[in-house]
Design an enzyme around this catalytic site. Structure first.
Site, PDB file in Angstrom:
ATOM      1  N   ASP A 195      -7.529   5.264  -1.400  1.00 33.29           N
ATOM      2  CA  ASP A 195      -7.188   4.100  -0.684  1.00 33.29           C
ATOM      3  C   ASP A 195      -6.405   3.234  -1.829  1.00 33.29           C
ATOM      4  O   ASP A 195      -7.147   2.702  -2.702  1.00 33.29           O
ATOM      5  CB  ASP A 195      -8.327   3.508  -0.307  1.00 33.29           C
ATOM      6  CG  ASP A 195      -8.061   2.354   0.898  1.00 33.29           C
ATOM      7  OD1 ASP A 195      -6.903   1.667   0.815  1.00 33.29           O
ATOM      8  OD2 ASP A 195      -8.934   2.243   1.581  1.00 33.29           O
ATOM      9  N   HIS A 217      -5.618   0.246  -0.967  1.00 37.84           N
ATOM     10  CA  HIS A 217      -5.871  -1.225  -0.779  1.00 37.84           C
ATOM     11  C   HIS A 217      -7.067  -1.808  -1.759  1.00 37.84           C
ATOM     12  O   HIS A 217      -7.213  -3.134  -1.964  1.00 37.84           O
ATOM     13  CB  HIS A 217      -6.239  -1.412   0.554  1.00 37.84           C
ATOM     14  CG  HIS A 217      -5.573  -0.844   1.608  1.00 37.84           C
ATOM     15  ND1 HIS A 217      -5.431   0.467   2.082  1.00 37.84           N
ATOM     16  CD2 HIS A 217      -4.409  -1.289   2.217  1.00 37.84           C
ATOM     17  CE1 HIS A 217      -4.389   0.454   2.929  1.00 37.84           C
ATOM     18  NE2 HIS A 217      -3.779  -0.473   3.077  1.00 37.84           N
ATOM     19  N   CYS A 223       0.904  -1.055  -0.051  1.00 35.47           N
ATOM     20  CA  CYS A 223       0.003  -0.011   0.006  1.00 35.47           C
ATOM     21  C   CYS A 223       0.803   1.061   0.236  1.00 35.47           C
ATOM     22  O   CYS A 223       0.545   2.239  -0.771  1.00 35.47           O
ATOM     23  CB  CYS A 223      -0.972   0.101   1.020  1.00 35.47           C
ATOM     24  SG  CYS A 223      -0.069  -0.332   2.771  1.00 35.47           S
TER      25      CYS A 223
END
Length: 469
Positions: free
Chosen positions: A426, A428, A302
């Protein structure tokens, strides 16, 4: 140089080649310049002639701008509104559904719509046919031939007619040919000519969209003097690269060839806070997340992806020319600065904000500030610092805490109440480049202070802009 308003309803963009052909009886530079100038004057005359034709792409609409703005189909008249041309354009969705676009206007999700037109010249002339006559003349000369890639835009408002737009388009085409002539003669060396290349740049409001002509093949570093003159002309600060090629405006109807999504946050609605102000990332970035580039980094990559997003921002603003680094290049950079052992390259080890800071400095020469937060609950009090960062630097922020890393793209913050919301990208996410899913499911979205682990410590990497023109 033509400046147009970027907030207008519809952009009309004319593209097409014009052939620059010169017979040069001498290689004397003075004489060559005169011949080239006369050829450009001939091209400007062609644009103003009745032979000039503008064809609306993906539609049956053809316009003769110098014949009283005559057009086909006959429903199109000089007083037709520009925005009404959309109904004649066949979109991919309509074609697949077998619908006629003339019956239904295409629905645009873009805030700025673009009507593309092809610039053409009518070759046949009306009148009686006559037998051809051939003459043969033996004459030695140099022949110069190249295609000039015309690319002009004008922006129209709700009440602009086709007649209004055509007048401005012809003016823009004529002006662009003048700029091309200047660049061609300015960079002419002996018998070597450089092809002029038009580019468009979106400047801060209220300046809007500006056309600039550069010589093709000449690097940005060799055009610094020209860029400095442009900065002075448009009263721009000399510490931001507004006119580098990488910063050229990307028209909203053109797909990006690399497949990455750009700026997914722009379709989001901002949260409403009492006396709140919005502070956002400035410019263009690519969304980098898990599982892209055929790399399975689910569970460990990440921070690498957040770093890639930051690197894409510096690349797409024209600060650096280096491509976005891969995971291995990031790891190798940390080995090169002595932060990691050689065995780190090729591993699945996490990195954090301090490593992101080191890689940015090693690979791009970017310095970063680090903000330390001892526990997540303290992030709610960092509104002023974060707002100031987006106001002055405008770069994406990487934040790491525990085993998670995210990218902060902006904040909404109220100076009176202290309320704050964070715009989070994000890394992820593991799915396809589906903007609707990414925004609907909150992979790019506004989050409250509860988004952070209230007891975990966080480090934030705040990249600083380079001071360059």
């Amino acid at each position: 140089m033509v400046v147009v308003d970027s907030d207008s309803v519809t952009i009309l963009r004319v593209k097409g080649p014009l052939e620059l052909k010169c017979h040069l009886d001498s290689t004397d530079e003075v004489l060559m310049r005169k011949v080239i100038s006369r050829t450009f004057e001939t091209l400007r005359s062609q644009v103003k002639s009745e032979s000039c034709v503008l064809a609306v792409c993906d539609s049956p609409v053809i316009i003769w701008p110098n014949k009283g703005v005559y057009a086909t189909p006959e429903e199109i008249t000089p007083t037709t509104l520009c925005e009404d041309v959309h109904q004649w354009i066949q979109t991919d969705e309509q074609e697949s559904a077998g619908k006629r676009s003339a019956k239904k206007k295409s629905k645009k999700s873009l805030s700025v719509s673009v009507i593309n037109l092809r610039l053409m010249m009518e070759m046949t002339k009306p009148g009686p046919l006559s037998a051809p006559i051939l003459n043969k003349t033996v004459h030695k000369s140099h022949f110069l031939s190249t295609a000039l890639s015309m690319d002009c835009v004008v922006c129209t408002s709700f009440n602009d007619t086709i007649k209004d737009a055509c007048e401005r388009l012809l003016e823009a085409l004529t002006h662009q040919l003048c700029e091309m002539e200047k660049v061609t003669l300015q960079h002419m060396k002996g018998t070597t000519l450089l092809v002029p290349e038009p580019l468009h740049f979106l400047l801060p409001k209220p300046k809007g969209l500006v056309m600039v002509v550069y010589p093709a093949g000449v690097s940005d570093s060799q055009l610094e003097t020209q860029r400095m003159e442009l900065h002075q002309q448009f009263e721009l600060p000399d510490d931001r690269p507004y006119f580098r090629r990488a910063n050229a405006y990307h028209f909203p109807d053109e797909p990006y060839k690399d497949g990455y999504l750009r700026n997914p946050h722009v379709i989001l609605n901002h949260p409403t806070l009492d006396n709140g102000k919005v502070y956002l990332v400035q410019g263009i970035y690519s969304y980098h997340h898990y599982m892209q580039d055929r790399v399975d980094d689910n569970g460990w990559g990440c921070a690498y992806r957040s770093l890639q997003t930051i690197c894409s921002w510096f690349q797409q603003q024209g600060y650096v020319e280096r491509p976005v680094p891969t995971h291995k290049e990031i790891q190798q950079a940390l080995v090169d600065v002595g932060d990691k052992q050689a065995s780190f390259v090729g591993s699945h080890q996490w990195i954090g904000s301090i490593e992101v800071q080191a890689v940015l400095n090693q690979l791009l020469g970017i310095t970063s500030k680090i903000m330390f937060v001892s526990q997540g609950s303290e992030l709610a009090s960092k509104g002023r610092e974060l707002a100031n960062h987006f106001l002055t630097e405008g770069t994406p922020i990487m934040i790491g805490g525990g085993v998670l890393a995210h990218t902060i793209l902006g904040v909404t913050w109220s100076e009176t109440t202290g309320e704050i919301r964070y715009l989070i990208l994000d890394p992820h996410y593991t799915g396809a480049e589906d903007l609707q899913v990414i925004t609907d499911k909150g992979w790019c979205g506004w989050k409250g202070p509860e988004f952070w682990d209230q007891t975990a410590y966080y480090n934030l990497c705040l990249p600083q802009r380079l001071k360059s023109i």
